[in-house]
Write an enzyme that holds these catalytic residues in place. Structure first.
Site, PDB file in Angstrom:
ATOM      1  N   HIS A   1      -7.924  -5.479   0.005  1.00 11.80           N
ATOM      2  CA  HIS A   1      -6.657  -4.793   0.267  1.00 11.80           C
ATOM      3  C   HIS A   1      -6.055  -5.282   1.580  1.00 11.80           C
ATOM      4  CE1 HIS A   1      -3.758  -1.600  -0.180  1.00 11.80           C
ATOM      5  NE2 HIS A   1      -4.064  -1.074   0.983  1.00 11.80           N
TER       6      HIS A   1
ATOM      7  N   SER B   1       0.843  -1.192   0.000  1.00  7.10           N
ATOM      8  CA  SER B   1       0.000   0.000   0.000  1.00  7.10           C
ATOM      9  C   SER B   1       0.877   1.239   0.000  1.00  7.10           C
ATOM     10  CB  SER B   1      -0.971  -0.050   1.178  1.00  7.10           C
ATOM     11  OG  SER B   1      -1.991   0.909   1.043  1.00  7.10           O
TER      12      SER B   1
ATOM     13  N   GLU C   1      -9.373  -5.255  -4.162  1.00  9.32           N
ATOM     14  CA  GLU C   1      -8.785  -4.362  -3.176  1.00  9.32           C
ATOM     15  C   GLU C   1      -9.835  -3.487  -2.495  1.00  9.32           C
ATOM     16  OE1 GLU C   1      -5.439  -3.992  -2.498  1.00  9.32           O
ATOM     17  OE2 GLU C   1      -4.342  -4.726  -4.246  1.00  9.32           O
TER      18      GLU C   1
END
Length: 509
Positions: free
Chosen positions: A419, A192, A310
């Site tokens: 995610h 991320s 995600e």
């Protein structure tokens, strides 16, 4: 049991846990407090005697984020004095083991290198490697750019936290041999926001010879900020504090809690990511994708990928998604793709048609909600990642892609290949992390975790993620775009979701 290592700063004493020596909270720079607030990091001070390295150092001050408890991001001790790292090693001294340096995510406002999901013990044991996790300054403390708007009153670049990471890598270069690591074989890894940081480090001359391979999970260069965008955030923070730009030097002495409060109020008024690296033409000297295209990372093997769904993680933050209709979907798509094509058809309308057609052909759900989540997943994560892979592959044959497809099914958590779900699989922390509970602690999950650990370890060792436990994994390059699917089924496929990728390609800088 205890373990001691002599560093150039002094002696550190850690612990031995399950056959791995662990050293926590080692400073890699001076505390960025007082007059050093907002300044580039300075070399750490020496100490006499033996320094206790059995406790992790504080994390940077944390923003208010509703996702933190869902992902198990708990940082009980927070401070501006946060520039420390943790080391896991099978044995200090002797041998020259590959080194994995982990840069945590959290939208540049939450997280630390000491989260349970990032415990490096399993990787260190399984791969005979040294694992390092890093804390760096977050939010206003590390990414506040005042250079243009303050008239010199607060000459910050917004990349001070990126220089923290450079300082951590310099510490690894200088000290890691004492912990049994090979400073000539360092792999930087991140997820991320951490993956965006890794991508930026690929373009930064100051970091060029400090690492040798790079892993990016769910993050790319499309999330870097322009100086103008960073300046807008600076203005909003000043407004919340009631400080004029020419008086911005007051922020150096303001209580940290006041700065954090202003940050929280300023970011609550924006749906966009408000902090992060700045493509400033200096520390990050070129437009990031231009730098990769020109070969800034030539010679560095890259492994990068995203998770299939995600944005399912963020669905609860926007209840209107559940009632989204066709008109609303087109409006959202038009905001992503303004303008029209040569035929006069709005790009937003065409995007909806392209996504729906591609999903129908695969038998996927085509409700407005799922189409939007797929589109926004590509917008934030996958389109930027595939662009970086393509441009890096032109300079480096050892460029590899994955798509993580494991489905989270916990009834009280976001579902799907969301995610951050891959994290406990990579670290082997399914048992000890909240994300591991979300993923499901099944025999199939543990088997996938072992395969992924072995692939990441093989990449760190040799620059190739090929292992005996996975099918043949070929490099990524157009037109084939070989990609490893990692989930209940692991297989290499060519150009997955190519229709959507090709639609996005002209819109990525």
């Amino acid at each position: 049991m205890t373990a001691r290592v002599q560093t150039s700063q002094g002696i550190v004493q850690g612990t031995e846990e399950g056959g791995v020596q662990v050293f926590r909270g080692i400073p890699f720079a001076r505390p960025p407090v007082g007059p050093l607030r907002f300044r580039p990091p300075e070399p750490p001070e020496r100490w006499s005697g033996v320094r206790d390295a059995t406790r992790s150092g504080p994390g940077s001050y944390q923003a208010n984020r509703p996702l933190a408890p869902i992902l198990g991001i708990i940082v009980p001790e927070q401070s501006e004095d946060c520039l420390s790292l943790n080391v896991w090693t099978p044995g200090a001294g002797g041998g020259a083991r590959p080194v994995l340096v982990w840069i945590h995510g959290g939208a540049w406002v939450i997280g630390s290198g000491s989260e349970p999901a990032y415990d490096g013990a399993a990787l260190a044991r399984r791969g005979d490697v040294v694992v390092v996790t890093v804390n760096y300054r977050l939010g206003v403390f590390g990414f506040l750019r005042g250079r243009e708007l303050s008239g010199g009153a607060l000459d910050t670049t917004g990349n001070e936290a990126m220089l923290d990471l450079v300082a951590a890598l310099e510490w690894v270069r200088d000290e890691i041999a004492a912990f049994g690591g090979d400073a000539a074989n360092v792999t930087i890894m991140g997820e991320s926001a951490g993956a965006v940081n890794v991508a930026c480090l690929l373009t930064m001359p100051r970091a060029r010879w400090l690492f040798h391979k790079a892993v990016m999970e769910s993050g790319s260069l499309n999330l870097t900020r322009t100086p103008e965008a960073a300046g807008d955030v600076f203005r909003r923070v000043l407004d919340e504090l009631g400080v004029a730009p020419e008086q911005a030097a007051k922020l150096i002495d303001a209580p940290a809690e006041e700065l954090l409060g202003a940050q929280n109020r300023a970011t609550q008024k924006s749906a966009l990511v408000t902090f992060g690296p700045v493509a400033d033409g200096a520390i990050i000297p070129r437009r990031p994708y231009d730098a990769i295209t020109a070969g800034a990372a030539a010679g560095i093997p890259v492994l990068a990928g995203t998770n299939l769904e995600e944005m399912n993680l963020y669905r609860f933050l926007d209840p209107s998604i559940d009632t989204l209709d066709e008109e609303g979907l087109v409006m959202r798509a038009t905001a992503l793709f303004p303008g029209s094509g040569p035929d006069g058809v709005p790009h937003g309308r065409r995007a909806v048609d392209v996504y729906r057609s591609a999903r129908e052909a695969r038998g996927d759900d085509v409700t407005p909600a799922t189409v939007w989540l797929a589109m926004s997943t590509d917008h934030i994560f996958r389109a930027g990642t595939t662009t970086l892979l393509e441009r890096q592959a032109a300079h480096m044959p050892q460029t590899y892609a994955y798509l993580f497809t494991w489905q989270a099914t916990a009834p009280d958590k976001p579902r799907g290949a969301v995610h951050a779900l891959e994290l406990p699989f990579v670290f082997g922390t399914l048992d000890v992390s909240e994300i591991g509970r979300m993923a499901g602690r099944t025999p199939a999950a543990y088997a996938l975790s072992e395969r992924m650990q072995d692939a990441w370890l093989a990449f760190a060792r040799s620059g190739s993620p090929r292992t005996e436990s996975l099918p043949a994994w070929e490099p990524y390059a157009p037109p084939r775009r070989a990609t490893m699917l990692l989930g209940e089924l692991c297989e290499q496929v060519d150009a997955p979701r190519e229709t959507e990728r090709a639609f996005w390609a002209p819109f990525i800088a």
